[in-house]
Design a protein around this motif. Structure first.
Motif, mmCIF file in Angstrom:
data_model
loop_
_atom_site.group_PDB
_atom_site.id
_atom_site.type_symbol
_atom_site.label_atom_id
_atom_site.label_comp_id
_atom_site.label_asym_id
_atom_site.label_seq_id
_atom_site.Cartn_x
_atom_site.Cartn_y
_atom_site.Cartn_z
ATOM 1 N N ALA A 13 0.898 -1.092 0.203
ATOM 2 C CA ALA A 13 0.048 -0.015 -0.068
ATOM 3 C C ALA A 13 0.818 1.101 -0.009
ATOM 4 N N PRO A 14 0.193 2.308 -0.415
ATOM 5 C CA PRO A 14 0.960 3.617 -0.428
ATOM 6 C C PRO A 14 1.314 4.148 1.004
ATOM 7 N N ARG A 20 -1.361 5.629 8.274
ATOM 8 C CA ARG A 20 -2.650 5.542 8.752
ATOM 9 C C ARG A 20 -3.033 4.278 9.634
ATOM 10 N N SER A 21 -2.582 3.214 8.918
ATOM 11 C CA SER A 21 -2.788 1.671 9.640
ATOM 12 C C SER A 21 -2.093 1.712 10.950
ATOM 13 N N LEU A 22 -0.735 2.420 10.921
ATOM 14 C CA LEU A 22 -0.029 2.107 12.004
ATOM 15 C C LEU A 22 -0.588 3.256 13.088
ATOM 16 N N ARG A 23 -0.954 4.332 12.730
ATOM 17 C CA ARG A 23 -1.218 5.446 13.580
ATOM 18 C C ARG A 23 -2.427 4.770 14.384
ATOM 19 N N PRO A 32 -8.474 -5.664 10.698
ATOM 20 C CA PRO A 32 -7.587 -6.016 11.654
ATOM 21 C C PRO A 32 -6.597 -6.760 11.291
ATOM 22 N N TRP A 33 -5.293 -6.052 12.053
ATOM 23 C CA TRP A 33 -4.050 -6.874 11.963
ATOM 24 C C TRP A 33 -3.278 -6.878 13.229
ATOM 25 N N ARG A 113 1.309 -9.466 9.500
ATOM 26 C CA ARG A 113 0.086 -9.313 9.761
ATOM 27 C C ARG A 113 -0.470 -7.961 8.873
ATOM 28 N N LEU A 114 0.089 -6.899 9.159
ATOM 29 C CA LEU A 114 0.020 -5.634 8.328
ATOM 30 C C LEU A 114 0.035 -6.003 6.874
ATOM 31 N N ARG A 115 1.074 -6.556 6.289
ATOM 32 C CA ARG A 115 0.875 -6.810 4.713
ATOM 33 C C ARG A 115 -0.234 -7.590 4.400
#
Length: 120
Positions: A13-14, A20-23, A32-33, A113-115
């Motif tokens: 993802a960009p 934003r996913s980390l924030r 959910p990750w 998980r995030l990927r």
């Protein structure tokens, strides 16, 4: 400050989406990750500069002086980004076995998980 580990990998993802996913890993409507274990706590955002830098507090209550830094950069060609996590501490350097666990856990959460939350 001691650097305990770091890893650079691409995310599908960009940068602004990954940032934003980390924030806010639990943002309503997001995939959910961030699945925490019983000995982990949700991170707090300690600092950030969208969409290139974000710093989390420790995931581990027994290691309150640890920080997780995320550096993001656009990766060309395509919408991907390069994401580096870096684990640091102002506290004691843990034993080799604990250090291996912390690195493995972060790598799993971020580079698996995030990927996968982006469909990869």
């Amino acid at each position: 400050m001691h650097e305990l580990g770091s890893r650079l990998r691409r995310q599908p993802a960009p940068p602004h989406v990954v940032w934003r996913s980390l924030r806010d890993p639990y943002e309503v409507g997001s995939r959910p990750w961030l699945e925490l274990r019983d000995d982990e706590v949700p991170p707090r955002v300690v600092a950030g500069y969208a969409p290139v830098l974000l710093i989390w507090s420790s995931l581990w209550p027994h290691r309150p002086l640890d920080r997780i830094r995320f550096d993001l950069a656009a990766h060309r060609p395509g919408p991907e980004c390069a994401l580096r996590w870096t684990l640091t501490t102002d506290g004691e350097v843990p034993s080799e076995s604990t250090l291996g666990y912390l690195r493995h856990r972060l790598n799993y959460l971020i580079n698996d998980r995030l990927r996968r939350s982006y469909g990869q």
